[in-house]
Structure formats: structure tokens, C-alpha cells
Design a protein around this motif. Sequence first.
Motif, PDB file in Angstrom:
ATOM      1  N   ARG A  96      37.370  34.518  37.730  1.00 28.13           N
ATOM      2  CA  ARG A  96      37.883  33.376  38.493  1.00 28.13           C
ATOM      3  C   ARG A  96      37.881  33.682  39.982  1.00 28.13           C
ATOM      4  NH1 ARG A  96      43.581  30.080  37.627  1.00 28.13           N
ATOM      5  NH2 ARG A  96      43.394  28.821  39.515  1.00 28.13           N
ATOM      6  N   PHE A  97      38.258  34.925  40.307  1.00 26.04           N
ATOM      7  CA  PHE A  97      38.300  35.276  41.734  1.00 26.04           C
ATOM      8  C   PHE A  97      37.170  36.221  42.131  1.00 26.04           C
ATOM      9  CE2 PHE A  97      42.596  33.883  40.691  1.00 26.04           C
ATOM     10  CZ  PHE A  97      42.738  32.855  41.621  1.00 26.04           C
ATOM     11  N   LEU A  98      36.196  36.368  41.262  1.00 31.04           N
ATOM     12  CA  LEU A  98      35.012  37.189  41.553  1.00 31.04           C
ATOM     13  C   LEU A  98      35.397  38.576  42.052  1.00 31.04           C
ATOM     14  CD1 LEU A  98      32.797  34.492  43.332  1.00 31.04           C
ATOM     15  CD2 LEU A  98      32.871  35.062  40.909  1.00 31.04           C
ATOM     16  N   ALA A  99      36.421  39.134  41.420  1.00 31.66           N
ATOM     17  CA  ALA A  99      36.894  40.459  41.811  1.00 31.66           C
ATOM     18  C   ALA A  99      37.818  40.968  40.711  1.00 31.66           C
ATOM     19  CB  ALA A  99      37.661  40.388  43.131  1.00 31.66           C
ATOM     20  N   ASN A 100      37.929  42.280  40.587  1.00 34.06           N
ATOM     21  CA  ASN A 100      38.824  42.828  39.565  1.00 34.06           C
ATOM     22  C   ASN A 100      40.261  42.825  40.048  1.00 34.06           C
ATOM     23  OD1 ASN A 100      37.034  43.584  37.434  1.00 34.06           O
ATOM     24  ND2 ASN A 100      36.261  45.186  38.777  1.00 34.06           N
ATOM     25  N   ILE A 101      41.134  42.296  39.202  1.00 31.12           N
ATOM     26  CA  ILE A 101      42.544  42.258  39.589  1.00 31.12           C
ATOM     27  C   ILE A 101      43.156  43.637  39.364  1.00 31.12           C
ATOM     28  CG2 ILE A 101      43.498  41.591  37.328  1.00 31.12           C
ATOM     29  CD1 ILE A 101      45.294  39.587  38.896  1.00 31.12           C
ATOM     30  N   GLN A 102      44.023  44.038  40.288  1.00 31.86           N
ATOM     31  CA  GLN A 102      44.676  45.331  40.146  1.00 31.86           C
ATOM     32  C   GLN A 102      46.183  45.238  40.206  1.00 31.86           C
ATOM     33  OE1 GLN A 102      41.925  46.322  42.658  1.00 31.86           O
ATOM     34  NE2 GLN A 102      40.800  47.204  40.953  1.00 31.86           N
ATOM     35  N   GLN A 103      46.829  46.377  40.042  1.00 35.87           N
ATOM     36  CA  GLN A 103      48.276  46.408  40.112  1.00 35.87           C
ATOM     37  C   GLN A 103      48.742  45.695  41.375  1.00 35.87           C
ATOM     38  OE1 GLN A 103      50.102  50.060  39.097  1.00 35.87           O
ATOM     39  NE2 GLN A 103      48.398  50.663  37.784  1.00 35.87           N
ATOM     40  N   ARG A 104      49.859  45.019  41.260  1.00 38.56           N
ATOM     41  CA  ARG A 104      50.442  44.239  42.360  1.00 38.56           C
ATOM     42  C   ARG A 104      49.588  43.016  42.715  1.00 38.56           C
ATOM     43  NH1 ARG A 104      55.722  45.245  44.412  1.00 38.56           N
ATOM     44  NH2 ARG A 104      56.275  47.155  43.372  1.00 38.56           N
ATOM     45  N   GLY A 105      48.600  42.694  41.853  1.00 41.23           N
ATOM     46  CA  GLY A 105      47.854  41.456  42.065  1.00 41.23           C
ATOM     47  C   GLY A 105      46.866  41.486  43.214  1.00 41.23           C
ATOM     48  N   VAL A 106      46.458  42.696  43.623  1.00 39.06           N
ATOM     49  CA  VAL A 106      45.417  42.750  44.644  1.00 39.06           C
ATOM     50  C   VAL A 106      44.065  42.909  43.945  1.00 39.06           C
ATOM     51  CG1 VAL A 106      46.826  43.585  46.526  1.00 39.06           C
ATOM     52  CG2 VAL A 106      45.821  45.223  44.930  1.00 39.06           C
ATOM     53  N   ALA A 141      42.463  44.494  48.326  1.00 38.96           N
ATOM     54  CA  ALA A 141      42.319  43.278  49.118  1.00 38.96           C
ATOM     55  C   ALA A 141      43.201  42.170  48.548  1.00 38.96           C
ATOM     56  CB  ALA A 141      40.869  42.826  49.121  1.00 38.96           C
ATOM     57  N   ARG A 142      43.835  41.387  49.408  1.00 36.95           N
ATOM     58  CA  ARG A 142      44.576  40.208  48.955  1.00 36.95           C
ATOM     59  C   ARG A 142      43.578  39.110  48.645  1.00 36.95           C
ATOM     60  NH1 ARG A 142      47.295  40.708  53.937  1.00 36.95           N
ATOM     61  NH2 ARG A 142      46.367  38.686  54.407  1.00 36.95           N
ATOM     62  N   VAL A 143      43.981  38.224  47.737  1.00 38.52           N
ATOM     63  CA  VAL A 143      43.056  37.179  47.316  1.00 38.52           C
ATOM     64  C   VAL A 143      42.554  36.365  48.520  1.00 38.52           C
ATOM     65  CG1 VAL A 143      44.836  35.461  46.745  1.00 38.52           C
ATOM     66  CG2 VAL A 143      42.668  35.461  45.508  1.00 38.52           C
ATOM     67  N   ASP A 144      43.429  36.124  49.489  1.00 37.32           N
ATOM     68  CA  ASP A 144      43.025  35.302  50.629  1.00 37.32           C
ATOM     69  C   ASP A 144      42.098  36.057  51.583  1.00 37.32           C
ATOM     70  OD1 ASP A 144      45.817  36.572  51.027  1.00 37.32           O
ATOM     71  OD2 ASP A 144      45.079  36.285  53.074  1.00 37.32           O
ATOM     72  N   GLN A 145      42.044  37.400  51.447  1.00 37.70           N
ATOM     73  CA  GLN A 145      41.153  38.168  52.325  1.00 37.70           C
ATOM     74  C   GLN A 145      39.733  38.268  51.772  1.00 37.70           C
ATOM     75  OE1 GLN A 145      43.503  41.817  52.297  1.00 37.70           O
ATOM     76  NE2 GLN A 145      43.919  41.564  54.481  1.00 37.70           N
ATOM     77  N   ASP A 163      51.548  36.865  49.597  1.00 38.68           N
ATOM     78  CA  ASP A 163      52.350  37.242  48.425  1.00 38.68           C
ATOM     79  C   ASP A 163      53.280  38.403  48.794  1.00 38.68           C
ATOM     80  OD1 ASP A 163      53.324  38.152  46.040  1.00 38.68           O
ATOM     81  OD2 ASP A 163      51.355  38.510  45.116  1.00 38.68           O
ATOM     82  N   ASN A 164      54.582  38.146  48.791  1.00 40.83           N
ATOM     83  CA  ASN A 164      55.517  39.179  49.240  1.00 40.83           C
ATOM     84  C   ASN A 164      55.744  40.281  48.196  1.00 40.83           C
ATOM     85  OD1 ASN A 164      56.976  37.845  47.350  1.00 40.83           O
ATOM     86  ND2 ASN A 164      58.728  37.342  48.678  1.00 40.83           N
TER      87      ASN A 164
END
Lengths: 830, 117
Positions: free
Chosen positions: A550-560, A604-608, A813-814
Motif C-alpha cells: 500500500r505504501f510501497l515500502a516495508n513497515i517497521q517498528q514504530r510505523g516507519v 522514513a516517515r510515511v509522509d517523507q 505521528d507522535n
Amino acid sequence: MKKRIVLIGNGMTGYKFCEKFASSPLKEQYKLVVFGEEPHPAYDRVHLTSYYTGTVPDELLLAPAGWYDEHNIELLTNEKVIAIDREAKTVSSEKEKTYSYDILVLATGSSAFVPPIEGIEKEGVFVYRTFDDIDKIKKYIPKASKAAVIGGGLLGLEAAKAVLDDGLPTSIIEFASRLMPRQLDPQGANILKSKLENFDLEVLLNKSTEKITGNGKLEGLQFADGSTLDADLLVISAGIRPRDELARSAGLEVHQRGGIVVNSKMETADPSIFAIGECVVVHNMVWGLVAPCYEMAEILVNNIGGQSQEFLGFDLSSKLKLIGTDVASFGEALVESDKIKTIVYENKSRGIYKRLNISEDGKYLLGGILVGEAEEYNMLKQVVNNKIALPENPEDFILGARGGEGAAGIGVGDLPDTAAICSCENITKGDILSAIETDGAESVPKIKKCTKAGTGCGGCAPMLDDLLIHYMKSQGREVRKTICEHFDYTRQELYDLIKINEFKSYDELILAYGKGSGCETCKPVVASLLASIWNDLITKQDTIQDTNDRFLANIQQRGVYSVVPRIPGGEITPEKLIVIGQVAKKYDLYTKITGGQRIDLFGARVDQLPAIWEELIDAGFESGHAYGKSLRTVKSCVGSTWCRYGMHDSVSFAIEVEDRYKGLRSPHKLKGGVSGCVRECAEARGKDFGIIATEKGWNLFVCGNGGANPRHADLLASDIDKETVVKYLDRFLMYYIKTAEPLTRTSKWLASLEGGLGYLKDVVVKDSLGIGNKLEEEMAELISHYKCEWTEVVRTPELRNKFRHFVNSDEIDNNIKFVPLRDQKIPAKA
Amino acid sequence: MEIKEQTEIKEWVKAAAVEDFPRNGGAAVLVNGEQIAVFNFTNEGRWFATQNQCPHKGEMAISRGLTGDSEGHPKVACPFHKKTFSLEDGKCLTDEEFQLKTFPVKIEEGYVLIGIE
Ligand code: SRM
Ligand SMILES: Cc1cc2nc3c(=O)[nH]c(=O)nc-3n(C[C@H](O)[C@H](O)[C@H](O)COP(=O)(O)OP(=O)(O)OC[C@H]3O[C@@H](n4cnc5c(N)ncnc54)[C@H](O)[C@@H]3O)c2cc1C
Ligand code: SF4
Ligand code: FES
């Protein structure tokens, strides 16, 4: 105090004795002590070759070490017994321990027979029977360049395949005038021989080895007819020798050709001593297959418990797969007599030979031979063993298509309930039906778990499947692997439905053929199918994709997320390396060289993500698809451009192949590798497809992987040119994409493919289904639709807008927090 | 059910416009400093909202999960370890230990409103 049974030998038979003991009342009266000479507890010797090809020992153990403890059985491994004192009723071990016994059971098995050939002691000569033997061969392989195997029987051929697959040119040397003389007649053996030769195995018949030459190390073989053969690795597989040395020195009777003599109740002349398994001679012969050995173990446990069972001989039918070729012989396979009728079918061009031996009155099947195609084996064996009356045209058995149902009109339904389906575990049709009916074992794995059928040699697995299907049909039901509650279709059916109806979206498909709102199972499956069929941009339907897609990237701990640009073949210019460094520095990303020869930027944050990718794309990078069930990397070694051993340019080829298949969506991820010579620095055989340079061209291997169950890839074709490699790869990959279950790596897919590697070769290399062109065209079509997903996102504001954490705020995301580690950062533990 | 929720609600907060949310999927919103996951079941014409933090490992990710139904009941699967939660009452369907807080949602004049207690 309990009386004591001492068991010498913790091999397959010894273990079976333990297992039967543990579930019998004997365990209340006796304490069982087991001696095993090998360091591991009993393992599945039948599948020794899978240890050779990388299966870890733990997976081959018949029971974990703790099992013995749990059942109050004392197991002493690495402890060889060296003497029996029948007077004192004690045994003593190499480590000078002495144990007394009330009952002594010998299950010492056999060892490989090593003929007394001059020079046999030289370095580089091995046998093939234990884990230890395999370790030694494996260690020697890198030093070797040409292998030979003495013995063209069952085990010899298996050993030959193993070393051949390790990349060594291999010759098989057989003393007799044909291969597998105990199982096959000359015609069948001939067909097998030409099949093996197709796979580059040299077969030398009528050869008696006289001398092994070389100075300390083996260098070659000299034969009685004056000819010679160069080889620097030799595996001896010239038969087995029962290990009767202990019995012999204790004064028990042994057969003149070796083997502890017992009667049909497994008794020796000493009333306290029994022997079972491959170390015994009963009915004047050694029974060198597990099923009869298991039967002996079971009979002995029952007899010690007071029964009076007898071993009456056993069906020595066998079926095996040799280098992708099925070979089976059953019942009386080799009878030559005017009193029987034989029916023979031979197809030289397809490498098939089948023979049926029929009783004089034409009523019963006595036995037969199958080479090249043996689907009917299980059924035919049943027809022999259960003396089922033959139909009018018994030739339909070998001319008709499949054995399960239909061929010659006899199917699993016709078998009596007493028919032994799994001879290793002695499980009958009745046992299996009752497991399905009363214990709800409605899948093959469940039947295996419930009854233990199919857990030995595994040969009866197709029959379990047939039985299950037959049972379900008789109940008006079907066995199908449907996707989930929303689609009553298999993946294969959905594939066709999407294609035929030209559906481009999940919504269209679920409206037409599904129900409800879907779920986390069917959405990614359909997403992957749509991508495999149309190769459309997956971000257009982002909410049916698995998270990473969905985000064309692997999700990692803390949602980055992580960013992995494609670095085809692992080749990169200094300029591009600098860009990666600059981007990582600017966005404060953790960087690491991956196991796939590229660089991963984490944190990386999703918005970055879009901004990071924009900079990378501007520098000439593309998406690496590290997030997708799609082609990941094609690893390369440096190859002939620099390496002094390199045969061809492996880097250029790896880049070419990676560029060809990049972005290709598949049932599971795909990885490739290209090595410039057999030293295999690219680890190509640990990949879904591996290409290794040879003197004459390239060898193509398929269906390997690493992961939790590592598997070396199998040779699909050898010494082919680049164009042919690509052609076969197109076909192979497309066929996999079309037929594999969701989330099934190529290795698992191959394991479940009926007909196995031989069938795959037929489809890909021989184009037996006549779909070669179509598969190539479909691949060409997919490749033509390739677009870098990240480039599309970066350039399309509407897609770019999907990369935000909140839809109503630009806050970040805080929950994301990092801590430092070795001059970089990592996510703080949640 | 409806009425009980109505009575406890102190405030309906305008979260975002309907078209800001993906069709048949979820997105996060920040409402009074709290992260809330909003789900748009376009095919059923229904909306749901839950806390965005997954109770399993505390990841802020429920909104990024795949949505769907189990025998007609709407659910979401956390993208991290695929624990699934009912969107009707927030109960974890795969592990009884966990529970998501749910929020009432309504649509007014093209906006998604979330009921805060
Ligand atoms: C980054 C990397 C480790 C590293 O730091 O080196 C890695 C990282 C992950 N691997 Fe891997 N694997 C990496 C090389 C490998 C290799 C080695 C190789 O490719 O040579 C293997 C064994 C070979 C193989 O593929 O069989 C490997 C076998 C797995 C598996 C087990 C697959 C299997 O069939 O059993 C998984 C799980 C899965 O895919 O379902 C996995 C899954 C993952 C995931 C994607 C888990 C996830 O879903 O979050 C990891 C996160 C990646 C990320 O956040 O970017 N990774 N992974 C390597 C990336 C290579 C690349 O450049 O793309
Ligand atoms: C490569 C290979 C492939 C095979 N494939 C098949 C097949 O497809 N189908 C089939 O039916 N059969 C097959 N077999 C044959 C099958 O493995 C044997 O029939 C079976 O292992 C016999 O079991 P056993 O316990 O009698 O002997 P073994 O398995 O040899 O076990 C005997 C054990 O006793 C130990 N021992 C011996 N002496 C002592 C001592 N003095 N003190 C302590 N321990 C001792 C040995 O170290 C050994 O561990 C294959 C064999 C090999 C090697
Ligand atoms: S081996 Fe396990 S922990 Fe390491 S990267 Fe691969 S998936 Fe993650
Ligand atoms: S964090 Fe959600 S399932 Fe583990």
C-alpha cells in the motif's frame, strides 16, 4: 524393580521398536535402555539425500531427543556397544560402561559394503549411509572436479544425483549389464539409462573396478577390461553388509553371506536375545527396506508382550524418483517364464517403459515395472497385493491416464478395507476412512497427523489424496482450496475469471463472483493476481494491498518505513553511492548493506517517502520492490570481467535478467542469482532461479531458496546459451505465476507439483503441454507494461497525496521515537 | 445501541471531508490531540472509527490495516501482526486479551463527524 530391555542400535528399526514399546503395556514391566553409535538420535535414513541438499538434522530426526526422556526410555547416543557377555547377561560399551539385560535386542542395521579393491583406502573415497558420511563428502566437494559412483542400484543412483547436483560431472559404474538389476529388466533399465544420460550422467556398464589410482589421493579408476576413468571423488554404493560383528563374537549364528540368523519370530538361539531390522537374515534373506524392518520391530514388541506373531516376508515393491524420473517395480517384477503373460508398453522418445506380468489364466496381476511414468504404481501394487480380479483389458492400466480413478476401471473405491495403503506404518484403507469419518481428518496433512500414514517414505501420499477425494465425492462433497469465505474459488480459478472477464479491479470481481466486503486474505491475493495479469499500477487500488504494497515500502517498528532502491546485479557507480549517502544524511536514515547486494535506508516517515524517492529517482534510481511479492534482486558475482576463474560475464547477465523481470508480481517473492563459475559466489542455487556459468554456456537451476527451510535449486537445463536461459526463465516464471498457491515460494510450489521436477522440465524445456510460446508471449506482455511505481507516485500529485499519516492534519505521528545506536538511529522499543 | 451512544456523546467533532478518505479502506485523523482510525465501507455505505493504536504492540497503525468482514461483521486487520478486530465493538477476534476503543461516526454535509465522550 522393573526388568530391563537393552536395545543396541538407534537406527530406523531401533526407533520403531522404541515407539511401539512406548505405546504398549511392556513399558510398565520393563525399563528400556538404548545404545546408538551415531551422535544423533535415530533419523530418517530414507531421506538422507535431503540432508545432503541442506535439510537440517533436526527435521530428519524420527523423534526429538526429549521424546525418549518423556517416555522414560534411556537413550545413550555416541555410545557403541563392543561386547555381549551372554553368561553374565551384560553388554559393554566403548566408553567402558557395562549394563545388564533381561532381554537383549539387536537392531544394528547394516553398513555400506566396500569391496576389497586395491587402493580403496585413498583420500576421496566415500560411502553414503550416515549424516557423517554426507558431511565428509560435502567437505571434499570443493576440492573435486569429477565424481564417480560405484554401483548402479537404487542407492548408487541416488548418490550420483546428489553429487551431480553439486555441479560435478559424474559417472556411474555398474558391474552388471544393466542399471538397477534387482528391480528392472533389460528393456526398462535401458530406458532409464538413456534418461540419465540426458541429464549428463555418464553410465558405464559391465565394468569391474580393479584398482583405484592416485598418489595418496584418488585420481582415477582402472577397470578389468583395461579401460580407465578420471575421477577425484568416489562414492561406493555396492550394496550393504549387515552388521553382525557383535552377534558373531558373542557366538550367535550368522549367515554365510552375513546377517544375524533369526526365525520368523525374531528369535536367535539364545532365548534372551532377539534381532530385528537390516542386520538380520530371516527367510534366508536380508530385508533392505524400512517397511519390513518396521514390521519386525512391531512383531517383536508384541511377542515380548506374550503374543506369537510371525514375520512372513514382505512386499519389496519400491518406487523412487531418480533425477526427475519415476522408477517403480512391484510384486514379481522380473519373472521370466512361459507360464505368465506379459504386456509391455514402450515409448523411447518419451522415455517410458511399462511392463505388467499377468497370471497364466489372465485373472491376476503378478507384478510389473514402470519407468518414466509411474502414477499407476500405488494402484497396481494394490491390485497385486489384494489379488483383485483383473478387468477385461488390463492394458488400460498402463495406457490409461492416471491410476487413482478410472484407469482400467479400478479405483481406490474397489480396494478392500484391509488393503495396506501405507506399508511403512502398516495403515489400511479402513484406518484412513475411519480417521476421515470419525476424526474429521478432511485433508491430507490431517490424515497424516491422525494415522501416521504417509509419514515414512511418503510414497502413499497420492493415494491418501485419492482416498480423500473418493470419500468426499461419495458424500457429494468436493475438496477445493478456496481462498476464503468471500470467494468460493481457488486461486487458479480466480486467475482465469479475472483474465476472461478482463476485470481490472477488486470491486468488479467481488461484485461478480464474491460476497461481502472481502478480508485481509482475499484482498492481497486478488491484488497480486491483478498485478500478475495486467501489471497495472498497484497504487491505484491501494486499500486492497498488503501494508507494504500500500505504501510501497516495508513497515517497521514504530510505523516507519524503509527505502530500497534497485541496484541491479549489485553494481553501482560511485556517483550513485554518493547520492544514497546524501539522501540518507538529509533525512537522517539508518543505512545498511542488505543480504541482497543493495542498500536499505530505514526509518522514513510515511509522509517523507515521496520526497526521498523523488531525489533518488532524479539521480537515476528506480523502485527496488523490496516490499512486494515480486522480483527482488538478482545477485551476481564479479565474474569473468575481473575474476581469474570467471567463465562468463555474470554481472552483465544478472543486470540483464534483473532489468527484464523487475516489477513482476508473483505468488511470493522471487530472487535470482548469477555466478561466473561453480564456486558459486553469488549463491545462485539458494535462489528461486540460479544461473551458473559453465565452459560451454550456462546451467539454469530453479526452485531454491533460503529462509526457514533452505533448499538448493535443481538443475533445469545445462550448457545452454543466454537466449535459451531467458526463454526457459520466461516459461518457468510465467508457469509458476499461473499455477502456484498464494504465498508459495517456488520451492514449495515444486514440492507440491504433481510429477515434480521431471514434469516441470517437460513443460519448460520439452514444451510437453504446447504452451511454451503462450507463456513467453504473456511474459513479454507483462514486461511491456513495466513502470517504476515510485516514479509514477512522485510525478502524480493525487497518488502522492496518499502518503500522509493524518488526512486532516500535517502533524507528524507522535508515536515515532528513535534512540541512537553506533552513530545512527534505531526505533525506540514501543 | 444508537440511543445509548447518543446520550454519552459530549461532542461531535468534524474530522475531514468524505472524499479525504479512501474508498473501502481506512485513514487516520487527529481529533482533539487523539489519533483515531476511520474506516469507510463504501460498498455497504457504513463508517466506523476506533483508536489508531494497536493494543498488541502499541503501534499507531490500525488505520493502515486491511478492512473486510467475517460472516457479515465488519473488521480490520492490524498491518503489523495481523491481529483482527471487530469494528462493531472493537473486540479482538484473534486474541481475547485485546480490545480497541470504538467511536460513533456520522456523515453531515459531506463531512465525517466523530462522537467524542
Ligand atoms: C533487508 C533484509 C535484511 C538485511 O538487512 O540484509 C531483509 C529484510 C526483511 N526480510 Fe528478508 N531480508 C533480506 C534478505 C533476505 C534473504 C537473503 C537474500 O535474499 O539473499 C533471505 C533468504 C533467501 C530467500 O529469499 O529465501 C530472506 C528471507 C526472508 C523471508 C523468508 C522467505 C521464505 O521463503 O522462507 C521473509 C518472510 C517472507 O518473505 O514471507 C523475509 C522478510 C523480510 C522482511 C521484508 C520482513 C517484513 O515483512 O518486514 C524484512 C524487512 C525489510 C525492510 O524493512 O526493508 N525475508 N531475506 C534483506 C533485503 C535484501 C534486499 O536487498 O532486498
Ligand atoms: C541413502 C539411502 C536411501 C534409502 N532409501 C530407502 C527407500 O527409499 N526406501 C526404503 O524402504 N529404504 C531405503 N533405505 C534403506 C533404509 O534406510 C534401511 O532399510 C533402514 O535404515 C534400516 O534400519 P535399521 O535400523 O535396521 O538400520 P540402520 O538405519 O542402519 O540403523 C542401525 C543403527 O545401529 C547403530 N549401531 C550398529 N552397531 C552398533 C553398536 N554396536 N552399538 C551401538 N549402535 C550400533 C548404527 O550406527 C545405526 O545408527 C535407504 C538407505 C540409504 C542409506
Ligand atoms: S532474518 Fe528476520 S529479523 Fe532479520 S531481516 Fe529477515 S525477517 Fe527481519
Ligand atoms: S501491533 Fe498490531 S498486531 Fe501486533
